[in-house]
Design an enzyme around this catalytic site. Structure first.
Site, short mmCIF file in Angstrom:
data_model
loop_
_atom_site.label_atom_id
_atom_site.label_comp_id
_atom_site.label_asym_id
_atom_site.label_seq_id
_atom_site.Cartn_x
_atom_site.Cartn_y
_atom_site.Cartn_z
N PRO A 87 5.93 0.69 -3.38
CA PRO A 87 5.28 -0.12 -4.42
C PRO A 87 6.03 -1.43 -4.68
CG PRO A 87 5.74 2.12 -5.21
CD PRO A 87 6.43 1.97 -3.89
N GLU A 114 11.63 9.54 -5.39
CA GLU A 114 11.81 8.37 -6.25
C GLU A 114 12.04 7.10 -5.45
OE1 GLU A 114 11.37 8.47 -9.67
OE2 GLU A 114 10.64 10.41 -8.99
N ARG A 152 -8.82 -2.55 13.01
CA ARG A 152 -10.05 -3.35 13.03
C ARG A 152 -9.82 -4.73 13.64
NH1 ARG A 152 -14.22 -1.44 10.14
NH2 ARG A 152 -15.09 -3.52 9.82
N ASP A 167 -16.61 -9.18 7.89
CA ASP A 167 -15.96 -8.35 6.86
C ASP A 167 -15.70 -9.17 5.59
OD1 ASP A 167 -15.81 -5.95 8.13
OD2 ASP A 167 -13.71 -6.11 8.72
N1 ADE Z 1 4.33 4.42 -2.01
C1 ADE Z 1 4.03 4.81 -3.26
N2 ADE Z 1 3.18 3.98 -3.85
C2 ADE Z 1 2.89 3.02 -2.93
C3 ADE Z 1 2.08 1.86 -2.93
N3 ADE Z 1 1.36 1.51 -3.99
N4 ADE Z 1 2.04 1.11 -1.81
C4 ADE Z 1 2.78 1.43 -0.74
N5 ADE Z 1 3.57 2.51 -0.68
C5 ADE Z 1 3.64 3.29 -1.75
#
Ligand code: ADE
Length: 231
Positions: A87, A114, A152, A167
């Protein structure tokens, strides 16, 4: 295109790699997808991949040695772009997909728990990629999203090159509305122009609807922020 994936859940990728476009791309030799179990690079009896965080706090952290072993063995002397799904990464969009489709072989690293020991990032990660501002339990689903979007871009994977060209996002816009038979659904008719046979008029209608929809739903794509949020 060759993509290697490292995960503690390789089985998640089995149906993914066998189905639809991806399955055909692999079978036809357009895509090579090799999925590896991170535990192969553990050295203890329990095949441990995580440990408690230094500094305390909840959760577990994926430890560095299995990741370093995996990346070094799988990449060897090859030129490979090593991507950690997390994330904290750069947000995936059409531009990034097209960039990554050009860089050659990829290694996708699926984190869990985590997070991953920071030294993995420092030592062997070229790029972190996020699929959006929300937290999943691991990088496996994000890796599949990235693989599917990348595949793709490989010539021949999508039957009609035209459908990739058309697309959403290709020209910075959302897609226009689509219709198929039956012509009337619960009183809703297909727009007349689509059954007119006038291809120029159909194209104009589609461009107009794509633009209207983008302005309303995603004004940011058009460089302004004042649309209605009516998604
Ligand atoms: N791992 C956990 N959440 C994620 C996300 N939003 N994007 C990429 N990898 C992740």
């Amino acid at each position: 295109m060759r993509i290697d994936v490292v995960t503690i859940f390789p089985e998640l990728f089995e149906p993914f790699a066998a189905t639809s476009l991806i399955g055909r791309a692999i079978e036809g030799g357009l895509l090579r997808l090799d999925v590896h179990d991170l535990r192969r690079w553990t050295t203890d009896r329990h095949r441990t991949v995580d440990d408690e965080p230094f500094g305390g706090g909840g959760g577990m952290v994926m430890s560095a040695p299995p990741w370093l072993g995996a990346v070094r063995e799988l990449c060897g002397d090859r030129q490979v772009t090593r991507i950690l799904l997390s994330p904290q990464g750069r947000r995936l969009d059409d531009r990034l997909v097209r960039e990554l489709a050009q860089v050659g072989d990829l290694l996708l690293m699926c984190g869990r728990y985590e997070g991953v020991d920071e030294r993995v990032r420092e030592l062997v990660v070229d790029l972190e990629v996020s699929i959006g501002d929300y937290v999943l339990s691991g990088g496996e689903v994000p890796a599949m999203a990235l693989i599917e979007a990348l595949s793709r871009q490989v010539p021949g994977v999508v039957g009609l090159a035209d459908s990739v060209e058309r697309d959403s996002f290709r020209d910075g816009r959302l897609d226009f509305p689509h219709y198929t038979r039956p012509r009337v659904v619960e009183g809703l008719e297909v727009p007349e122009v689509l059954v007119s046979g006038d291809h120029a008029a159909i194209e104009r209608w589609r461009q107009k609807r794509a633009l209207e929809r983008t302005a309303r739903r995603r004004p940011d794509l058009l460089g302004s922020d004042d649309g209605e949020a009516d998604r």
